[in-house]
Scaffold this motif. Structure first.
Motif, PDB file in Angstrom:
ATOM      1  N   PRO A 186       1.244  -5.426   5.183  1.00 25.99           N
ATOM      2  CA  PRO A 186      -0.194  -5.703   5.197  1.00 25.99           C
ATOM      3  C   PRO A 186      -0.711  -5.580   6.626  1.00 25.99           C
ATOM      4  O   PRO A 186       0.033  -5.780   7.592  1.00 25.99           O
ATOM      5  CB  PRO A 186      -0.286  -7.150   4.694  1.00 25.99           C
ATOM      6  N   CYS A 187      -1.988  -5.275   6.768  1.00 25.67           N
ATOM      7  CA  CYS A 187      -2.539  -5.012   8.095  1.00 25.67           C
ATOM      8  C   CYS A 187      -3.840  -5.780   8.277  1.00 25.67           C
ATOM      9  O   CYS A 187      -4.834  -5.500   7.601  1.00 25.67           O
ATOM     10  CB  CYS A 187      -2.770  -3.508   8.249  1.00 25.67           C
ATOM     11  N   ILE A 207       3.507   2.380   7.015  1.00 23.71           N
ATOM     12  CA  ILE A 207       2.173   2.408   6.407  1.00 23.71           C
ATOM     13  C   ILE A 207       1.624   0.992   6.409  1.00 23.71           C
ATOM     14  O   ILE A 207       2.241   0.077   5.857  1.00 23.71           O
ATOM     15  CB  ILE A 207       2.205   2.940   4.966  1.00 23.71           C
ATOM     16  N   GLY A 208       0.471   0.831   7.036  1.00 18.87           N
ATOM     17  CA  GLY A 208      -0.195  -0.461   7.010  1.00 18.87           C
ATOM     18  C   GLY A 208      -1.296  -0.443   5.968  1.00 18.87           C
ATOM     19  O   GLY A 208      -2.071   0.511   5.888  1.00 18.87           O
ATOM     20  N   PHE A 209      -1.367  -1.496   5.167  1.00 21.72           N
ATOM     21  CA  PHE A 209      -2.402  -1.613   4.150  1.00 21.72           C
ATOM     22  C   PHE A 209      -3.459  -2.596   4.646  1.00 21.72           C
ATOM     23  O   PHE A 209      -3.218  -3.808   4.714  1.00 21.72           O
ATOM     24  CB  PHE A 209      -1.801  -2.073   2.814  1.00 21.72           C
ATOM     25  N   ARG A 238       0.567   5.143   9.837  1.00 22.83           N
ATOM     26  CA  ARG A 238      -0.802   5.387   9.373  1.00 22.83           C
ATOM     27  C   ARG A 238      -1.297   4.135   8.667  1.00 22.83           C
ATOM     28  O   ARG A 238      -0.503   3.244   8.318  1.00 22.83           O
ATOM     29  CB  ARG A 238      -0.872   6.591   8.439  1.00 22.83           C
ATOM     30  N   ILE A 239      -2.605   4.066   8.491  1.00 21.01           N
ATOM     31  CA  ILE A 239      -3.223   2.903   7.858  1.00 21.01           C
ATOM     32  C   ILE A 239      -3.959   3.349   6.609  1.00 21.01           C
ATOM     33  O   ILE A 239      -4.771   4.275   6.647  1.00 21.01           O
ATOM     34  CB  ILE A 239      -4.194   2.194   8.826  1.00 21.01           C
ATOM     35  N   GLY A 276      -0.220  -9.296  -1.710  1.00 19.46           N
ATOM     36  CA  GLY A 276      -0.619  -8.805  -3.025  1.00 19.46           C
ATOM     37  C   GLY A 276      -1.370  -7.490  -2.944  1.00 19.46           C
ATOM     38  O   GLY A 276      -1.165  -6.582  -3.761  1.00 19.46           O
ATOM     39  N   LYS A 277      -2.241  -7.363  -1.961  1.00 21.37           N
ATOM     40  CA  LYS A 277      -3.011  -6.128  -1.794  1.00 21.37           C
ATOM     41  C   LYS A 277      -2.090  -4.967  -1.416  1.00 21.37           C
ATOM     42  O   LYS A 277      -2.234  -3.852  -1.922  1.00 21.37           O
ATOM     43  CB  LYS A 277      -4.102  -6.329  -0.748  1.00 21.37           C
ATOM     44  N   MET A 278      -1.140  -5.234  -0.517  1.00 22.97           N
ATOM     45  CA  MET A 278      -0.192  -4.189  -0.142  1.00 22.97           C
ATOM     46  C   MET A 278       0.625  -3.741  -1.351  1.00 22.97           C
ATOM     47  O   MET A 278       0.777  -2.535  -1.610  1.00 22.97           O
ATOM     48  CB  MET A 278       0.752  -4.694   0.951  1.00 22.97           C
TER      49      MET A 278
END
Length: 305
Positions: A186-187, A207-209, A238-239, A276-278
Motif C-alpha cells: 500500500p502507498c 508496485i505501490g497501490f 511504479r504506482i 484491503g485496497k492493495m
C-alpha cells in the motif's frame, strides 16, 4: 523470534524477543490465482509486533537508533486523529524509554478515540494544531515554535517517511528467500515503496497501490526520498492509482464485500484503509490477466489496522 541483536536499535536487546523478525512469508492458495497461473506470497509484516507492526516498525527502527545515538530523550511527530503512525510512535517511545509528543491535526475531541487513547496510555503528550498551521508543519518557523514549547526533540515526519525509514523498508526484499517477480505494498506517503524498491534485485519490480485519490504527486515524492537516501533513483517501481475507492479513509461496498470474502476464504481480516485496497487491486489485475502465467507476486501486509 530473532535472538540476534546486531540489527536492532540501541537499547532493544531486552525486548528483542517481542519482535518477530524476519517476518514470515506465507503462500496464499486461492482458486482465482490458480486459474490465472499466478502465485501470491504474503509477507506478514503485520506479525512483527502487535504494537509496532509492519511498515511502522520498518520506518521507526533506524530513526530510534539515530535519536538515541545523538542523545535525544524525546521524539516529536505529526498525524491525524486516527494515525497508526502516532500510535506506533507512542509504543516505540514506551518500549525504548523515550518521551513522545504527537502533534495532531485539527481540534481536540473528547472522549479520545482508541488510537489517541492508546497513545496517551503509553506516555505520549498530545497537542493539537489548526489545519492551516498544520499545512506548514515542515517550515522552520513552525518547527522552532514547537521546540520553544516542548524543548529539544528528534523530529520524525508525518507517516514516518524519511531517509532512515527507507533503510528499514529496504530490508524487506532481502528477507524473502523465494524467487519473485513483483512485490506490492500500500502507498500513503511513498516511503515504504521507495525503500522496498531500493532493496530489489535484477528485474524485480515494486508496485505501490495508492490509497489517496489523485496521488500523482507520489511519484515525485518517492523520487525525492530515494534521492535523499541514495543520491538518485533506485530499483524498478511504479504506482497504481486506480484502487483508492474514493480517497483516504473512504471506501465502497465492493471493497467491503472483497474483504469479507477474503476473510471467509483465508481467515485473514484485511484492514480497509491500506492493505484491503492493495489486495483488491492485486486480485483485480490478476483477473484482468495483467500478470502473465507463471508470475510470482509478493504482497506486503503492512499492518492489521
Amino acid at each position: 523470534m530473532s535472538g540476534d541483536t546486531t540489527d536492532w536499535p540501541d537499547g532493544a536487546e531486552n525486548i528483542g524477543s517481542l519482535f518477530r523478525l524476519p517476518s514470515p512469508v506465507e503462500e496464499l492458495m486461492d482458486s482465482r490465482l490458480e486459474a490465472r497461473g499466478v502465485r501470491l506470497l504474503l509477507k506478514r509484516d503485520d506479525l512483527i509486533n502487535p504494537d509496532i507492526s509492519g511498515n511502522k516498525w520498518r520506518k521507526l527502527k533506524y530513526n530510534i537508533q539515530a535519536a538515541r545515538r545523538r542523545g535525544y530523550k524525546q521524539l516529536l511527530t505529526f498525524g491525524g486523529a486516527y494515525s497508526n503512525h502516532i500510535r506506533a510512535t507512542a509504543a516505540a517511545g514506551f518500549f525504548f524509554g523515550l518521551q513522545t509528543v504527537g502533534i495532531i491535526r485539527g481540534e481536540k475531541h473528547l472522549p479520545l478515540n482508541p488510537v489517541l487513547a492508546y497513545a496517551v496510555e503509553h506516555g505520549m503528550l498530545l497537542d493539537y494544531m489548526d489545519r492551516q498551521t498544520y499545512r506548514r508543519k515542515n517550515e522552520s518557523e513552525v518547527i522552532e515554535s514547537l521546540r520553544e514549547r516542548f524543548g529539544d526533540f528528534y523530529l520524525i515526519p508525518e507517516g514516518g517517511s524519511n531517509e532512515l525509514a527507507l533503510q528499514g523498508c529496504a530490508e524487506i526484499p532481502n528477507e524473502i528467500t523465494q524467487d519473485f517477480d513483483f512485490i506490492c505494498c500500500p502507498c500513503g506517503t511513498g516511503g515504504t515503496l521507495a525503500g522496498i524498491a531500493a532493496g530489489l534485485r535484477g528485474k524485480q519490480e515494486a508496485i505501490g497501490f495508492a490509497v489517496l485519490k489523485g496521488a500523482d504527486w507520489l511519484n515525485n515524492d518517492v523520487l525525492h526520498l530515494q534521492e535523499g537516501a541514495y543520491g538518485g533513483p533506485q530499483g524498478r517501481w511504479r504506482i497504481n492509482l486506480d484502487y483508492h475507492f474514493g480517497g483516504y479513509a473512504k471506501t465502497k461496498p465492493e471493497l467491503w464485500l472483497f474483504i469479507k470474502d477474503f476473510e471467509e476464504r483465508h481467515g485473514l481480516c484485511l484492514d480497509w484503509l491500506y492493505v484491503g485496497k492493495m489486495m483488491y487491486g492485486i486480485f483485480d489485475l490478476v483477473e484482468r490477466r495483467i500478470f502473465e502465467p507463471g508470475t510470482t507476486i509478493v504482497a506486503v501486509i503492512t499492518g492489521p489496522i
